[in-house]
Scaffold this motif. Structure first.
Motif, PDB file in Angstrom:
ATOM      1  N   THR A 265      -5.092  -4.102  -6.737  1.00 18.90           N
ATOM      2  CA  THR A 265      -6.172  -4.041  -5.895  1.00 18.90           C
ATOM      3  C   THR A 265      -6.832  -2.744  -6.065  1.00 18.90           C
ATOM      4  O   THR A 265      -8.206  -2.501  -5.846  1.00 18.90           O
ATOM      5  CB  THR A 265      -6.115  -4.650  -4.490  1.00 18.90           C
ATOM      6  OG1 THR A 265      -4.972  -3.751  -3.958  1.00 18.90           O
ATOM      7  CG2 THR A 265      -5.776  -6.142  -4.521  1.00 18.90           C
ATOM      8  N   GLU A 266      -6.081  -1.968  -6.332  1.00 18.40           N
ATOM      9  CA  GLU A 266      -6.549  -0.536  -6.297  1.00 18.40           C
ATOM     10  C   GLU A 266      -5.468   0.239  -7.250  1.00 18.40           C
ATOM     11  O   GLU A 266      -4.212   0.205  -7.013  1.00 18.40           O
ATOM     12  CB  GLU A 266      -6.781   0.102  -5.173  1.00 18.40           C
ATOM     13  CG  GLU A 266      -7.197   1.673  -5.123  1.00 18.40           C
ATOM     14  CD  GLU A 266      -7.291   2.211  -3.748  1.00 18.40           C
ATOM     15  OE1 GLU A 266      -6.609   3.179  -3.320  1.00 18.40           O
ATOM     16  OE2 GLU A 266      -8.106   1.284  -2.728  1.00 18.40           O
TER      17      GLU A 266
ATOM     18  N   PHE B 230      -1.183  -3.364  -4.246  1.00 17.30           N
ATOM     19  CA  PHE B 230      -0.896  -4.512  -5.233  1.00 17.30           C
ATOM     20  C   PHE B 230      -0.120  -5.504  -4.666  1.00 17.30           C
ATOM     21  O   PHE B 230       0.703  -5.224  -3.623  1.00 17.30           O
ATOM     22  CB  PHE B 230      -0.082  -3.869  -6.505  1.00 17.30           C
ATOM     23  CG  PHE B 230       0.893  -3.253  -6.109  1.00 17.30           C
ATOM     24  CD1 PHE B 230       2.444  -4.172  -6.233  1.00 17.30           C
ATOM     25  CD2 PHE B 230       1.372  -2.042  -5.872  1.00 17.30           C
ATOM     26  CE1 PHE B 230       3.525  -3.468  -6.149  1.00 17.30           C
ATOM     27  CE2 PHE B 230       2.348  -1.098  -5.904  1.00 17.30           C
ATOM     28  CZ  PHE B 230       3.801  -2.245  -5.761  1.00 17.30           C
ATOM     29  N   VAL B 231      -0.128  -6.703  -5.136  1.00 22.31           N
ATOM     30  CA  VAL B 231       0.349  -7.882  -4.683  1.00 22.31           C
ATOM     31  C   VAL B 231       1.604  -8.197  -5.469  1.00 22.31           C
ATOM     32  O   VAL B 231       1.082  -8.220  -6.807  1.00 22.31           O
ATOM     33  CB  VAL B 231      -0.611  -9.073  -4.266  1.00 22.31           C
ATOM     34  CG1 VAL B 231       0.383 -10.402  -3.924  1.00 22.31           C
ATOM     35  CG2 VAL B 231      -1.506  -8.676  -3.229  1.00 22.31           C
TER      36      VAL B 231
ATOM     37  N   LEU C  74      -0.860  -2.233 -15.474  1.00 21.64           N
ATOM     38  CA  LEU C  74      -2.125  -3.115 -15.140  1.00 21.64           C
ATOM     39  C   LEU C  74      -2.998  -1.951 -14.115  1.00 21.64           C
ATOM     40  O   LEU C  74      -2.045  -1.289 -13.214  1.00 21.64           O
ATOM     41  CB  LEU C  74      -1.512  -4.144 -14.032  1.00 21.64           C
ATOM     42  CG  LEU C  74      -0.331  -4.996 -14.699  1.00 21.64           C
ATOM     43  CD1 LEU C  74       0.130  -5.935 -13.549  1.00 21.64           C
ATOM     44  CD2 LEU C  74      -1.033  -5.956 -15.863  1.00 21.64           C
ATOM     45  N   ILE C  75      -4.100  -2.291 -14.309  1.00 18.09           N
ATOM     46  CA  ILE C  75      -5.173  -1.560 -13.216  1.00 18.09           C
ATOM     47  C   ILE C  75      -5.745  -2.372 -12.575  1.00 18.09           C
ATOM     48  O   ILE C  75      -5.881  -3.844 -12.551  1.00 18.09           O
ATOM     49  CB  ILE C  75      -6.328  -0.584 -14.275  1.00 18.09           C
ATOM     50  CG1 ILE C  75      -6.978  -1.498 -15.059  1.00 18.09           C
ATOM     51  CG2 ILE C  75      -5.433   0.353 -15.079  1.00 18.09           C
ATOM     52  CD1 ILE C  75      -8.078  -0.828 -15.977  1.00 18.09           C
ATOM     53  N   ARG C  76      -6.790  -1.962 -11.624  1.00 16.09           N
ATOM     54  CA  ARG C  76      -7.440  -2.654 -10.581  1.00 16.09           C
ATOM     55  C   ARG C  76      -8.222  -3.905 -11.140  1.00 16.09           C
ATOM     56  O   ARG C  76      -8.554  -3.947 -12.238  1.00 16.09           O
ATOM     57  CB  ARG C  76      -8.682  -1.713 -10.149  1.00 16.09           C
ATOM     58  CG  ARG C  76      -9.518  -2.390  -8.924  1.00 16.09           C
ATOM     59  CD  ARG C  76     -10.393  -1.750  -8.559  1.00 16.09           C
ATOM     60  NE  ARG C  76     -11.329  -2.423  -7.584  1.00 16.09           N
ATOM     61  CZ  ARG C  76     -11.781  -1.823  -6.448  1.00 16.09           C
ATOM     62  NH1 ARG C  76     -11.737  -0.587  -6.417  1.00 16.09           N
ATOM     63  NH2 ARG C  76     -12.441  -2.552  -5.587  1.00 16.09           N
ATOM     64  N   ASP C  77      -7.929  -5.293 -10.507  1.00 17.14           N
ATOM     65  CA  ASP C  77      -8.468  -6.292 -10.665  1.00 17.14           C
ATOM     66  C   ASP C  77      -7.724  -6.863 -11.995  1.00 17.14           C
ATOM     67  O   ASP C  77      -8.399  -7.834 -12.827  1.00 17.14           O
ATOM     68  CB  ASP C  77     -10.186  -6.393 -11.107  1.00 17.14           C
ATOM     69  CG  ASP C  77     -10.917  -6.086  -9.744  1.00 17.14           C
ATOM     70  OD1 ASP C  77     -10.337  -5.937  -8.702  1.00 17.14           O
ATOM     71  OD2 ASP C  77     -12.141  -5.587 -10.275  1.00 17.14           O
ATOM     72  N   GLN C  78      -6.380  -6.624 -12.274  1.00 14.51           N
ATOM     73  CA  GLN C  78      -5.736  -7.132 -13.637  1.00 14.51           C
ATOM     74  C   GLN C  78      -4.576  -7.858 -12.798  1.00 14.51           C
ATOM     75  O   GLN C  78      -4.142  -7.522 -11.840  1.00 14.51           O
ATOM     76  CB  GLN C  78      -5.405  -6.199 -14.407  1.00 14.51           C
ATOM     77  CG  GLN C  78      -6.447  -5.765 -15.336  1.00 14.51           C
ATOM     78  CD  GLN C  78      -5.826  -4.753 -16.494  1.00 14.51           C
ATOM     79  OE1 GLN C  78      -4.891  -4.263 -16.560  1.00 14.51           O
ATOM     80  NE2 GLN C  78      -6.572  -5.038 -17.668  1.00 14.51           N
ATOM     81  N   LEU C  79      -4.392  -9.138 -13.458  1.00 12.60           N
ATOM     82  CA  LEU C  79      -3.456  -9.599 -13.243  1.00 12.60           C
ATOM     83  C   LEU C  79      -2.382  -9.598 -14.324  1.00 12.60           C
ATOM     84  O   LEU C  79      -2.455  -9.796 -15.578  1.00 12.60           O
ATOM     85  CB  LEU C  79      -3.490 -11.273 -13.207  1.00 12.60           C
ATOM     86  CG  LEU C  79      -2.511 -12.352 -13.021  1.00 12.60           C
ATOM     87  CD1 LEU C  79      -1.579 -12.191 -11.718  1.00 12.60           C
ATOM     88  CD2 LEU C  79      -3.097 -13.534 -13.216  1.00 12.60           C
TER      89      LEU C  79
ATOM     90  N   ARG D  58       0.843  -1.176  -0.107  1.00 10.29           N
ATOM     91  CA  ARG D  58       0.110  -0.121   0.060  1.00 10.29           C
ATOM     92  C   ARG D  58       1.014   1.172  -0.029  1.00 10.29           C
ATOM     93  O   ARG D  58       1.367   1.682   0.908  1.00 10.29           O
ATOM     94  CB  ARG D  58      -0.892   0.249   1.378  1.00 10.29           C
ATOM     95  CG  ARG D  58      -1.964   1.114   1.204  1.00 10.29           C
ATOM     96  CD  ARG D  58      -3.061   1.081   2.358  1.00 10.29           C
ATOM     97  NE  ARG D  58      -3.667   2.318   2.477  1.00 10.29           N
ATOM     98  CZ  ARG D  58      -4.768   2.088   3.320  1.00 10.29           C
ATOM     99  NH1 ARG D  58      -4.923   1.269   4.344  1.00 10.29           N
ATOM    100  NH2 ARG D  58      -5.511   3.130   3.248  1.00 10.29           N
ATOM    101  N   VAL D  59       1.379   1.657  -1.153  1.00 11.05           N
ATOM    102  CA  VAL D  59       2.162   2.664  -1.374  1.00 11.05           C
ATOM    103  C   VAL D  59       1.931   4.015  -1.109  1.00 11.05           C
ATOM    104  O   VAL D  59       0.915   4.828  -1.447  1.00 11.05           O
ATOM    105  CB  VAL D  59       2.951   2.714  -2.625  1.00 11.05           C
ATOM    106  CG1 VAL D  59       4.005   3.744  -3.120  1.00 11.05           C
ATOM    107  CG2 VAL D  59       3.057   1.412  -3.135  1.00 11.05           C
TER     108      VAL D  59
END
Length: 193
Positions: free
Chosen positions: A89-90, A73-74, A108-113, A48-49
């Protein structure tokens, strides 16, 4: 003995919050935040940057660089796996191979892998359920059509036990389950049912 799914949370000097998953190592320079915000990861971590447009935040793994664009992000990259997976995640992140030119990066944006394999181009899969990739933060294991060899590898990391497939022909067999368990025996029992 290690606690199943053991994790740690740290707050960096710039205000960034990092939740470290199991079997992980995070390092950074003593001067972190002075000129740059670079961290180096083996394993899994949730970031969480804290935003700072003058000093981009970057996570370096063996074969990828994930640069924050103001987000959560993870990042998952273990030595020997040859791949780095990033789930947003955001917000948004840029994912690229070290030394890659900008045309070879993915945003990559939210909900992308995003998955980078062996330092090559990034494959983006969308959409994904980020809860699947953050469940470890709540002490849960989640597998969706995951090859059994990868399930076994995760059980080894999660419980720090030696688990082997009795029959190598099962390695590619897909496995799906979600569970929160306290002992390696319970987890292995769930997988072998």
């Amino acid at each position: 003995t290690p606690t199943p799914g053991q994790q740690a949370e740290i707050r960096l000097d710039d205000g960034t919050r990092v939740v470290l998953g199991m079997d992980r190592r995070l390092s950074f320079a003593a001067a972190f935040g002075t000129r740059a915000r670079d961290v180096y990861l083996d394993g899994t971590a949730y970031f969480r940057v804290a935003h700072d447009s003058t000093k981009p935040f970057a996570v370096h793994t063996a074969n990828a660089i994930t640069q924050d664009v103001g987000t959560r992000f993870v990042v998952r990259s273990y030595p020997g796996d040859g791949r780095t997976a990033v789930v947003v995640t955001e917000g948004a992140v840029e994912l690229r191979a070290p030394g890659a030119v900008s045309e070879k990066e993915a945003v990559l944006i939210r909900d992308q892998l995003g998955v980078l394999v062996d330092g090559r181009s990034v494959a983006v899969v969308s959409p994904v359920d980020p809860a699947r990739y953050t469940a470890w933060m709540k002490g849960e294991l989640v597998f969706r059509d995951t090859p059994l060899r990868d399930v076994v590898r995760e059980l080894r990391r999660w419980y720090a036990v030696d688990v082997e497939l009795g029959d190598s022909t099962l390695a590619r067999m897909p496995f799906s389950a979600s569970f929160a368990v306290e002992t390696s025996r319970q987890a292995i029992s769930t997988v072998t049912k």
